[in-house]
Design a protein around this motif. Sequence first.
Motif, PDB file in Angstrom:
ATOM      1  N   ASP A 109       1.307  -1.474  16.566  1.00  0.00           N
ATOM      2  CA  ASP A 109       0.811  -2.034  18.075  1.00  0.00           C
ATOM      3  C   ASP A 109      -0.264  -1.177  18.622  1.00  0.00           C
ATOM      4  N   PHE A 110      -1.355  -1.700  18.816  1.00  0.00           N
ATOM      5  CA  PHE A 110      -2.347  -1.142  19.397  1.00  0.00           C
ATOM      6  C   PHE A 110      -2.974  -1.358  20.860  1.00  0.00           C
ATOM      7  N   SER A 111      -2.004  -1.855  21.499  1.00  0.00           N
ATOM      8  CA  SER A 111      -2.075  -2.614  22.833  1.00  0.00           C
ATOM      9  C   SER A 111      -1.924  -1.153  23.687  1.00  0.00           C
ATOM     10  N   HIS A 112      -2.190  -1.228  24.860  1.00  0.00           N
ATOM     11  CA  HIS A 112      -2.079  -0.073  26.191  1.00  0.00           C
ATOM     12  C   HIS A 112      -2.569   1.256  25.770  1.00  0.00           C
ATOM     13  N   LEU A 113      -3.479   1.203  24.839  1.00  0.00           N
ATOM     14  CA  LEU A 113      -3.850   2.486  24.456  1.00  0.00           C
ATOM     15  C   LEU A 113      -4.972   2.929  25.354  1.00  0.00           C
ATOM     16  N   PRO A 114      -5.290   4.133  25.537  1.00  0.00           N
ATOM     17  CA  PRO A 114      -6.371   4.774  26.804  1.00  0.00           C
ATOM     18  C   PRO A 114      -7.719   4.245  26.224  1.00  0.00           C
ATOM     19  N   PRO A 115      -8.728   4.080  27.028  1.00  0.00           N
ATOM     20  CA  PRO A 115     -10.100   3.778  26.560  1.00  0.00           C
ATOM     21  C   PRO A 115     -10.511   4.925  25.680  1.00  0.00           C
ATOM     22  N   THR A 116     -11.025   4.482  24.358  1.00  0.00           N
ATOM     23  CA  THR A 116     -11.135   5.439  23.515  1.00  0.00           C
ATOM     24  C   THR A 116     -12.623   5.290  22.862  1.00  0.00           C
ATOM     25  N   VAL A 117     -13.267   6.614  22.586  1.00  0.00           N
ATOM     26  CA  VAL A 117     -14.615   6.559  22.172  1.00  0.00           C
ATOM     27  C   VAL A 117     -14.350   7.074  20.389  1.00  0.00           C
ATOM     28  N   ILE A 118     -14.892   6.524  19.506  1.00  0.00           N
ATOM     29  CA  ILE A 118     -14.928   7.337  18.130  1.00  0.00           C
ATOM     30  C   ILE A 118     -15.884   7.650  17.812  1.00  0.00           C
ATOM     31  N   VAL A 119     -16.498   8.743  17.322  1.00  0.00           N
ATOM     32  CA  VAL A 119     -17.536   9.155  16.881  1.00  0.00           C
ATOM     33  C   VAL A 119     -17.350   9.525  15.338  1.00  0.00           C
ATOM     34  N   SER A 120     -17.853   8.707  14.320  1.00  0.00           N
ATOM     35  CA  SER A 120     -17.750   9.039  12.808  1.00  0.00           C
ATOM     36  C   SER A 120     -19.113   9.653  12.400  1.00  0.00           C
ATOM     37  N   ALA A 121     -19.066  10.229  11.281  1.00  0.00           N
ATOM     38  CA  ALA A 121     -20.263  10.448  10.389  1.00  0.00           C
ATOM     39  C   ALA A 121     -20.180   9.345   9.498  1.00  0.00           C
ATOM     40  N   GLU A 122     -21.681   9.027   9.073  1.00  0.00           N
ATOM     41  CA  GLU A 122     -21.913   8.053   8.259  1.00  0.00           C
ATOM     42  C   GLU A 122     -21.516   8.489   6.776  1.00  0.00           C
ATOM     43  N   CYS A 123     -21.903   9.567   6.423  1.00  0.00           N
ATOM     44  CA  CYS A 123     -21.903  10.090   5.093  1.00  0.00           C
ATOM     45  C   CYS A 123     -20.480  10.857   4.862  1.00  0.00           C
TER      46      CYS A 123
ATOM     47  N   HIS B 100     -15.148   1.981  21.861  1.00  0.00           N
ATOM     48  CA  HIS B 100     -16.394   2.229  21.285  1.00  0.00           C
ATOM     49  C   HIS B 100     -16.549   3.076  20.020  1.00  0.00           C
ATOM     50  N   TRP B 101     -17.211   2.649  19.116  1.00  0.00           N
ATOM     51  CA  TRP B 101     -17.533   3.413  17.778  1.00  0.00           C
ATOM     52  C   TRP B 101     -18.720   3.602  17.762  1.00  0.00           C
ATOM     53  N   VAL B 102     -19.013   4.914  17.249  1.00  0.00           N
ATOM     54  CA  VAL B 102     -20.623   5.199  16.946  1.00  0.00           C
ATOM     55  C   VAL B 102     -20.191   5.974  15.588  1.00  0.00           C
ATOM     56  N   ASN B 103     -21.123   5.356  14.581  1.00  0.00           N
ATOM     57  CA  ASN B 103     -21.274   5.929  13.329  1.00  0.00           C
ATOM     58  C   ASN B 103     -22.666   6.606  12.883  1.00  0.00           C
ATOM     59  N   GLU B 104     -22.582   8.053  13.452  1.00  0.00           N
ATOM     60  CA  GLU B 104     -23.773   8.844  13.315  1.00  0.00           C
ATOM     61  C   GLU B 104     -24.514   8.637  11.968  1.00  0.00           C
ATOM     62  N   ALA B 105     -25.771   8.214  11.938  1.00  0.00           N
ATOM     63  CA  ALA B 105     -26.566   8.118  10.760  1.00  0.00           C
ATOM     64  C   ALA B 105     -26.965   9.429  10.196  1.00  0.00           C
ATOM     65  N   GLY B 106     -26.761   9.420   8.789  1.00  0.00           N
ATOM     66  CA  GLY B 106     -27.064  10.691   8.058  1.00  0.00           C
ATOM     67  C   GLY B 106     -26.251  11.878   8.307  1.00  0.00           C
ATOM     68  N   LEU B 107     -25.106  11.695   9.040  1.00  0.00           N
ATOM     69  CA  LEU B 107     -24.478  12.990   9.240  1.00  0.00           C
ATOM     70  C   LEU B 107     -23.444  13.128   8.482  1.00  0.00           C
ATOM     71  N   VAL B 108     -22.711  14.229   8.251  1.00  0.00           N
ATOM     72  CA  VAL B 108     -21.550  14.426   7.441  1.00  0.00           C
ATOM     73  C   VAL B 108     -20.339  15.197   8.195  1.00  0.00           C
ATOM     74  N   HIS B 109     -19.112  15.097   7.489  1.00  0.00           N
ATOM     75  CA  HIS B 109     -18.124  15.647   8.044  1.00  0.00           C
ATOM     76  C   HIS B 109     -18.283  17.073   8.440  1.00  0.00           C
ATOM     77  N   GLY B 110     -17.681  17.378   9.676  1.00  0.00           N
ATOM     78  CA  GLY B 110     -17.712  18.785  10.081  1.00  0.00           C
ATOM     79  C   GLY B 110     -19.086  19.313  10.821  1.00  0.00           C
ATOM     80  N   TYR B 111     -20.030  18.154  11.208  1.00  0.00           N
ATOM     81  CA  TYR B 111     -21.263  18.634  11.608  1.00  0.00           C
ATOM     82  C   TYR B 111     -21.092  18.789  13.163  1.00  0.00           C
ATOM     83  N   LEU B 112     -20.190  19.138  13.772  1.00  0.00           N
ATOM     84  CA  LEU B 112     -20.069  19.732  15.167  1.00  0.00           C
ATOM     85  C   LEU B 112     -20.669  20.934  14.924  1.00  0.00           C
ATOM     86  N   ARG B 113     -20.484  21.727  13.750  1.00  0.00           N
ATOM     87  CA  ARG B 113     -20.975  22.910  13.601  1.00  0.00           C
ATOM     88  C   ARG B 113     -22.655  23.177  13.573  1.00  0.00           C
ATOM     89  N   ALA B 114     -23.084  21.890  13.378  1.00  0.00           N
ATOM     90  CA  ALA B 114     -24.537  21.808  13.060  1.00  0.00           C
ATOM     91  C   ALA B 114     -25.182  21.442  14.357  1.00  0.00           C
TER      92      ALA B 114
END
Length: 313
Positions: A235-249, A271-285
């Motif tokens: 069940d994926f109903s009644h969840l809060p407004p959600t923004v997902i930010v992924s890394a493409e690579c 809302h989903w953003v797939n960040e072009a050319g970025l890798v896992h852990g890029y917050l440190r970048a």
Amino acid sequence: MTDYARLIDAETWAFIDRTNSFYPPDAVDHSVEDQRRTYDRMCEAFHAGYPEGVTASDSTVETPTHKIPIRIYRNATPNDAALVLYFHGGGFILGGLDSHDDVCAEICQRTGYEIVSVDYRLVPEHVHPAAYDDCRAAFEWAAKTYRQPIVLCGDSAGGNLAAAVSHATRGHARAPIGQVLIYPGLGGDLTKGSYVTHAEAPLLTVRDMDYYKQMRSGGKDVSKDATFAAFNDSDFSHLPPTVIVSAECDPLSDDGRVYRDRLLADGGKAHWVNEAGLVHGYLRARHSVGRARESFTRIVDAVRSLGKGEWNY
């Protein structure tokens, strides 16, 4: 074979090389203690300090069995519209209050919101559901302690935990008003999509992910446990407004797309953003790589807007 030389720019390669300089090639074959020492050294080297006007203090959340360490960040010019509960990444094995200290401080400075970072219990000393239980307990504490609406935020393992808490608290009187999930692992199929395309991605491989999953589950069957991974829920109903930010690579990139689609299919806002050319852990970048800097601004903007009850997507 994925052409990372084409997808990833020179700035990001420099970040990858700097990160890898802390690690042996077979890091997951080393002891947990060695992995933690290496990870802590790396996080300390990337620490960007606190922005002006931000202070932090450490405290604990009391439970019947133990105390959960937390760190509370405050802005000299506070914005009381919301409170942010932050769950750090690290594969459920690594990290703590120090590993994402500067990230939380910068979110605090740029939104004005008070940020509470949660030092949940780690595996292998504490297998599932310990980390989830601590994050849920921290949510209950925040709901009792603060009058502000709560926004959940987390990266990687912390994104998994934020989603799990969101799913579990849908009927709560103080249910979260939003969640921002940064390259989360939500329990996707390891034989499909980005798990195949990016199985050997820089900084996170499918082998790494399988190791983390086995360590966290303690060998138990968790296939129907939504507190282990959100995709185990039906069940994926009644969840809060959600923004997902992924890394493409990143093997996890499709988790963001699939989660968005499931929320939308059940009538939610996502809302989903797939960040072009970025890798896992890029917050440190975020201070060294232009793409990561722009993505961090999108993350901060999402936290800020959800905290104000706005949907800008």
